[in-house]
Design a protein around this motif. Structure first.
Motif, PDB file in Angstrom:
ATOM      1  N   ASP A  57     -16.797  -1.990  -8.686  1.00 30.22           N
ATOM      2  CA  ASP A  57     -17.372  -0.608  -9.003  1.00 30.22           C
ATOM      3  C   ASP A  57     -16.393   0.267  -9.984  1.00 30.22           C
ATOM      4  N   GLY A  58     -15.593  -0.438 -10.760  1.00 27.75           N
ATOM      5  CA  GLY A  58     -14.755   0.042 -11.674  1.00 27.75           C
ATOM      6  C   GLY A  58     -13.547   0.517 -11.182  1.00 27.75           C
ATOM      7  N   GLN A  59     -13.117   0.187 -10.001  1.00 20.57           N
ATOM      8  CA  GLN A  59     -11.732   0.173  -9.539  1.00 20.57           C
ATOM      9  C   GLN A  59     -11.283  -0.997  -8.660  1.00 20.57           C
ATOM     10  N   ARG A  60     -10.058  -1.229  -9.006  1.00 23.83           N
ATOM     11  CA  ARG A  60      -9.381  -2.409  -8.300  1.00 23.83           C
ATOM     12  C   ARG A  60      -8.247  -1.880  -7.490  1.00 23.83           C
ATOM     13  N   LEU A  61      -8.361  -2.117  -6.216  1.00 24.05           N
ATOM     14  CA  LEU A  61      -7.415  -1.638  -5.180  1.00 24.05           C
ATOM     15  C   LEU A  61      -6.607  -2.814  -4.857  1.00 24.05           C
ATOM     16  N   ASP A  62      -5.308  -2.952  -5.072  1.00 21.41           N
ATOM     17  CA  ASP A  62      -4.421  -3.825  -4.785  1.00 21.41           C
ATOM     18  C   ASP A  62      -3.535  -3.463  -3.569  1.00 21.41           C
ATOM     19  N   LEU A  63      -3.198  -4.235  -2.493  1.00 20.07           N
ATOM     20  CA  LEU A  63      -2.329  -4.220  -1.461  1.00 20.07           C
ATOM     21  C   LEU A  63      -1.140  -4.890  -1.597  1.00 20.07           C
ATOM     22  N   HIS A  64       0.219  -4.054  -1.288  1.00 21.32           N
ATOM     23  CA  HIS A  64       1.335  -5.030  -1.107  1.00 21.32           C
ATOM     24  C   HIS A  64       2.033  -4.343   0.077  1.00 21.32           C
ATOM     25  N   ILE A  65       2.867  -5.284   0.812  1.00 13.27           N
ATOM     26  CA  ILE A  65       3.417  -5.022   1.940  1.00 13.27           C
ATOM     27  C   ILE A  65       4.659  -5.556   1.815  1.00 13.27           C
ATOM     28  N   VAL A  66       5.713  -4.988   1.842  1.00 11.53           N
ATOM     29  CA  VAL A  66       7.184  -5.506   1.645  1.00 11.53           C
ATOM     30  C   VAL A  66       8.170  -4.440   2.437  1.00 11.53           C
ATOM     31  N   ASP A  67       9.115  -5.210   2.853  1.00 14.51           N
ATOM     32  CA  ASP A  67      10.088  -4.481   3.742  1.00 14.51           C
ATOM     33  C   ASP A  67      11.370  -3.810   2.587  1.00 14.51           C
ATOM     34  N   SER A  68      12.250  -2.995   3.288  1.00 16.58           N
ATOM     35  CA  SER A  68      13.280  -2.363   2.303  1.00 16.58           C
ATOM     36  C   SER A  68      14.527  -3.582   1.879  1.00 16.58           C
ATOM     37  N   ILE A  69      14.080  -4.632   2.440  1.00 12.10           N
ATOM     38  CA  ILE A  69      15.340  -5.720   2.552  1.00 12.10           C
ATOM     39  C   ILE A  69      14.697  -6.650   1.185  1.00 12.10           C
ATOM     40  N   GLY A  70      13.471  -6.562   1.120  1.00 15.31           N
ATOM     41  CA  GLY A  70      12.731  -7.122  -0.046  1.00 15.31           C
ATOM     42  C   GLY A  70      11.787  -8.314   0.498  1.00 15.31           C
ATOM     43  N   ASN A  71      11.621  -8.436   1.770  1.00 12.43           N
ATOM     44  CA  ASN A  71      10.906  -9.497   2.243  1.00 12.43           C
ATOM     45  C   ASN A  71       9.353  -9.002   2.169  1.00 12.43           C
ATOM     46  N   GLU A  72       8.761  -9.798   1.479  1.00 14.12           N
ATOM     47  CA  GLU A  72       7.208  -9.775   1.102  1.00 14.12           C
ATOM     48  C   GLU A  72       6.351 -10.212   2.134  1.00 14.12           C
ATOM     49  N   TYR A  73       5.488  -9.309   2.784  1.00  5.54           N
ATOM     50  CA  TYR A  73       4.774  -9.913   4.087  1.00  5.54           C
ATOM     51  C   TYR A  73       3.288 -10.169   3.534  1.00  5.54           C
ATOM     52  N   ARG A  74       2.602  -9.465   2.682  1.00  2.00           N
ATOM     53  CA  ARG A  74       1.173  -9.726   2.169  1.00  2.00           C
ATOM     54  C   ARG A  74       1.190  -9.011   0.577  1.00  2.00           C
ATOM     55  N   ARG A  75       0.188  -9.864   0.018  1.00  3.90           N
ATOM     56  CA  ARG A  75      -0.054  -9.355  -1.316  1.00  3.90           C
ATOM     57  C   ARG A  75      -1.592  -9.769  -1.748  1.00  3.90           C
ATOM     58  N   LYS A  76      -2.491  -8.634  -1.731  1.00  4.28           N
ATOM     59  CA  LYS A  76      -3.845  -9.004  -1.880  1.00  4.28           C
ATOM     60  C   LYS A  76      -4.434  -7.890  -3.007  1.00  4.28           C
ATOM     61  N   ASN A  77      -4.959  -8.562  -3.729  1.00  3.82           N
ATOM     62  CA  ASN A  77      -5.892  -7.792  -4.951  1.00  3.82           C
ATOM     63  C   ASN A  77      -7.128  -7.585  -4.816  1.00  3.82           C
ATOM     64  N   ALA A  93      14.092  -3.247   9.995  1.00  2.44           N
ATOM     65  CA  ALA A  93      13.979  -2.574   8.679  1.00  2.44           C
ATOM     66  C   ALA A  93      12.599  -1.827   8.423  1.00  2.44           C
ATOM     67  N   ALA A  94      12.518  -1.072   7.450  1.00  2.43           N
ATOM     68  CA  ALA A  94      11.517  -0.151   7.040  1.00  2.43           C
ATOM     69  C   ALA A  94      10.541  -1.045   6.240  1.00  2.43           C
ATOM     70  N   PHE A  95       9.265  -0.839   6.327  1.00  2.00           N
ATOM     71  CA  PHE A  95       8.609  -1.698   5.510  1.00  2.00           C
ATOM     72  C   PHE A  95       7.203  -0.732   4.853  1.00  2.00           C
ATOM     73  N   ASP A  96       7.151  -0.939   3.911  1.00  2.00           N
ATOM     74  CA  ASP A  96       5.992  -0.226   3.054  1.00  2.00           C
ATOM     75  C   ASP A  96       4.614  -1.160   2.881  1.00  2.00           C
ATOM     76  N   VAL A  97       3.490  -0.237   3.118  1.00  2.00           N
ATOM     77  CA  VAL A  97       2.272  -0.575   2.996  1.00  2.00           C
ATOM     78  C   VAL A  97       1.897   0.181   1.718  1.00  2.00           C
ATOM     79  N   CYS A  98       1.789  -0.537   0.524  1.00  2.00           N
ATOM     80  CA  CYS A  98       1.470   0.237  -0.730  1.00  2.00           C
ATOM     81  C   CYS A  98       0.111  -0.058  -1.291  1.00  2.00           C
ATOM     82  N   PHE A  99      -0.609   0.822  -1.839  1.00  2.00           N
ATOM     83  CA  PHE A  99      -1.973   0.646  -2.464  1.00  2.00           C
ATOM     84  C   PHE A  99      -1.896   1.065  -3.860  1.00  2.00           C
TER      85      PHE A  99
END
Length: 213
Positions: A57-77, A93-99
């Motif tokens: 639809d003209g947009q590409r929403l990407d997902l990235h989940i990573v914690d403050s230590i640097g462990n990556e849990y998921r990356r989906k495009n 640790a804290a983790f970030d769910v990023c869009f």
């Protein structure tokens, strides 16, 4: 009946769930929009995502989940619709769910397209499939609620112990720093007194040699 109501209220109060709604504006040079949460080590986390729009639809929403230590849990495009992500944390640790919402180059930068996201983060006992637990262990409703409250209580106790240990480490660090600063201050004072005494003796000797005194 009273016990059932009490257990239900306790379970509701202590459930660890973070739910929110947000809009992520699309851009050809997007900045990630992140939601941060904190989990304990080896804790189950379930991230439920529901978005509007569709792929293409003209947009590409990407997902990235990573914690403050640097462990990556998921990356989906290019996610759209309903997405469920499950993982077990590696550390306290804290983790970030990023869009990140990328705008297709065929669209004008001023199009102001966006994706609306319903995000729900469940962790610990709140993330478990209690219906499956009840079916496997053949628990009665009151037994299931008691089991749930027990696990939630254990999580709270573990978190308090972690906070206590962290406070003790910070206190030890603070006391060690204060002791070092104290000895450094004493050393500076002694050095200044010694330097002042040397200057007085040097000046007295200089004036005597010059027959000033």
């Amino acid at each position: 009946m009273k016990s059932t109501v009490f257990v239900a209220i306790m379970a509701l109060l202590m459930t660890t769930v973070s739910a929110l709604n947000l809009e992520v504006i699309s851009s050809q040079h997007p900045v990630p929009v992140c939601i941060r949460d904190f989990v304990q080590e080896e804790q189950l986390v379930v991230v439920n995502i529901k978005t509007d729009g569709r792929v293409g639809d003209g947009q590409r929403l990407d997902l990235h989940i990573v914690d403050s230590i640097g462990n990556e849990y998921r990356r989906k495009n290019d996610i759209a619709g309903t997405v469920k992500v499950t993982f077990t944390s590696h550390h306290n640790a804290a983790f970030d769910v990023c869009f990140t919402n990328h705008l297709d180059h065929k669209y004008n930068q001023n199009s102001k397209l966006f994706r609306e996201i319903d995000l729900e983060i469940e962790s610990g006992a709140a993330a478990r499939d209690w219906n499956a637990v009840q079916a496997v262990e053949k628990l009665k409703p009151i037994e299931l609620e008691l089991r749930r409250v027990e696990e939630l209580t254990n999580e709270i106790v573990n978190e308090l112990q972690y906070l206590k240990a962290r406070e003790e480490r910070m206190r030890d660090t603070n006391e060690s720093t204060n002791a070092r600063v104290q000895w450094f201050s004493i050393g500076v004072i002694i050095s200044l007194v010694g330097l002042g005494a040397w200057q007085i003796q040097y000046l007295r000797h200089y004036f005597k040699v010059k027959h000033i005194i």
